[in-house]
Write an enzyme that holds these catalytic residues in place. Structure first.
Site, short mmCIF file in Angstrom:
data_model
loop_
_atom_site.label_atom_id
_atom_site.label_comp_id
_atom_site.label_asym_id
_atom_site.label_seq_id
_atom_site.Cartn_x
_atom_site.Cartn_y
_atom_site.Cartn_z
N ASP A 45 0.86 -1.18 0.00
CA ASP A 45 0.00 0.00 0.00
C ASP A 45 0.90 1.23 0.00
O ASP A 45 1.61 1.49 0.97
CB ASP A 45 -0.90 -0.02 1.25
CG ASP A 45 -1.85 1.16 1.31
OD1 ASP A 45 -1.80 2.03 0.40
OD2 ASP A 45 -2.64 1.22 2.27
N SER A 123 -0.93 14.32 -14.42
CA SER A 123 -2.21 14.31 -15.14
C SER A 123 -2.43 15.69 -15.72
O SER A 123 -1.88 16.68 -15.22
CB SER A 123 -3.36 13.96 -14.18
OG SER A 123 -4.62 14.23 -14.75
N TYR A 136 -7.60 14.92 -6.17
CA TYR A 136 -6.81 14.43 -7.30
C TYR A 136 -5.95 15.55 -7.88
O TYR A 136 -4.75 15.38 -8.13
CB TYR A 136 -7.73 13.85 -8.36
CG TYR A 136 -7.01 13.12 -9.46
CD1 TYR A 136 -6.49 11.85 -9.23
CD2 TYR A 136 -6.85 13.68 -10.72
CE1 TYR A 136 -5.82 11.16 -10.24
CE2 TYR A 136 -6.18 13.00 -11.72
CZ TYR A 136 -5.67 11.75 -11.48
OH TYR A 136 -5.00 11.07 -12.48
N LYS A 140 -1.87 15.75 -8.03
CA LYS A 140 -1.16 15.78 -9.31
C LYS A 140 -0.42 17.09 -9.53
O LYS A 140 0.64 17.11 -10.16
CB LYS A 140 -2.14 15.49 -10.45
CG LYS A 140 -2.71 14.07 -10.42
CD LYS A 140 -1.62 13.01 -10.48
CE LYS A 140 -2.19 11.60 -10.59
NZ LYS A 140 -1.12 10.58 -10.68
#
Length: 224
Positions: A45, A123, A136, A140
């Site tokens: 993990d 991204s 997110y 990123k």
């Protein structure tokens, strides 16, 4: 060459592992689930720094060193900041950003020995954010800044490439509410095509580096 790939059990990570093997190189996979029997792997993990570091060292020692690292693992937690549970929001940062840093840190002694290459995966949302994607985008944007700083820090020692992919046809969008799934007009890329860009970066000889690659569908709405 020995190439360590995070998130190698699915999506871009799996496509990269397959592309690496086609080159005649060895893919070494870290993921929270096993990628089957095809690749040498360790289950870990990446939100846990100790697990991430252990997995990198174990695979590197098994293979006799590392020539490249690709940090393709990534998760999301869609929704408005006030609606996403704090633990879910913070886990995105831990996996996508802190996990990337943990893996690279643990791999550096091996990469410095071979003058290898790091390819981090950000991204287009790390350059142009969207609503309901604060975790997110934050992670990123962090990967973008981390990688650009790392390239300066490691110049002359380890190659550093920042990959900025747009949307891809992967299981990344599975299980989301419909409002957070790309529509049929999105024209997502095949992850196998994006993996070829990663292979291109890894192929560069020591001292010649592809600093940044933006690879997205021609109809990508988040670029430029």
């Amino acid at each position: 060459m020995n190439i360590l790939i995070t998130g190698g059990a699915s999506g871009l990570g799996l496509a990269t592992a397959e592309a690496v093997e086609k080159e005649g190189w060895k893919a070494l996979v870290i993921d929270v689930r096993a990628p089957g029997q095809r690749f040498e792997h360790v289950i870990a993990d990446l939100a846990d720094r100790g697990e991430a570091e252990r997995a990198v060292r174990e695979l590197a020692e098994r293979a006799g060193g590392l020539d490249g690292v690709v940090t393709a693992a990534g998760i999301d937690a869609c929704g408005r900041l006030e609606d996403v549970p704090a633990d879910d929001w913070e886990r995105v940062i831990k996996v996508n950003l802190l996990g990337t840093a943990s893996v690279v840190r643990a791999a550096l002694p091996y990469l410095k020995h071979t003058r290898g290459t790091v390819v981090t995966c950000a991204s287009t949302l790390g350059l142009r954010p969207l609503s309901d994607a604060s975790a997110y985008s934050a992670s990123k944007f962090g990967v973008v800044g981390f990688t650009r700083a790392l390239a300066i820090e490691l110049r002359g020692e380890v190659g550093v490439t920042l990959l900025i992919p747009g949307g891809m046809r992967t299981s990344f969008f599975d299980g989301r509410p419909e409002q957070y799934k790309p529509g049929p007009e999105a024209g997502l890329n095949d992850p196998a095509d994006v993996a070829q860009a990663i292979v291109f970066a890894l192929r560069q000889p020591a001292g010649c580096e592809v600093r940044e690659l933006v690879v997205c569908p021609s109809t990508e709405t988040s670029w430029p």
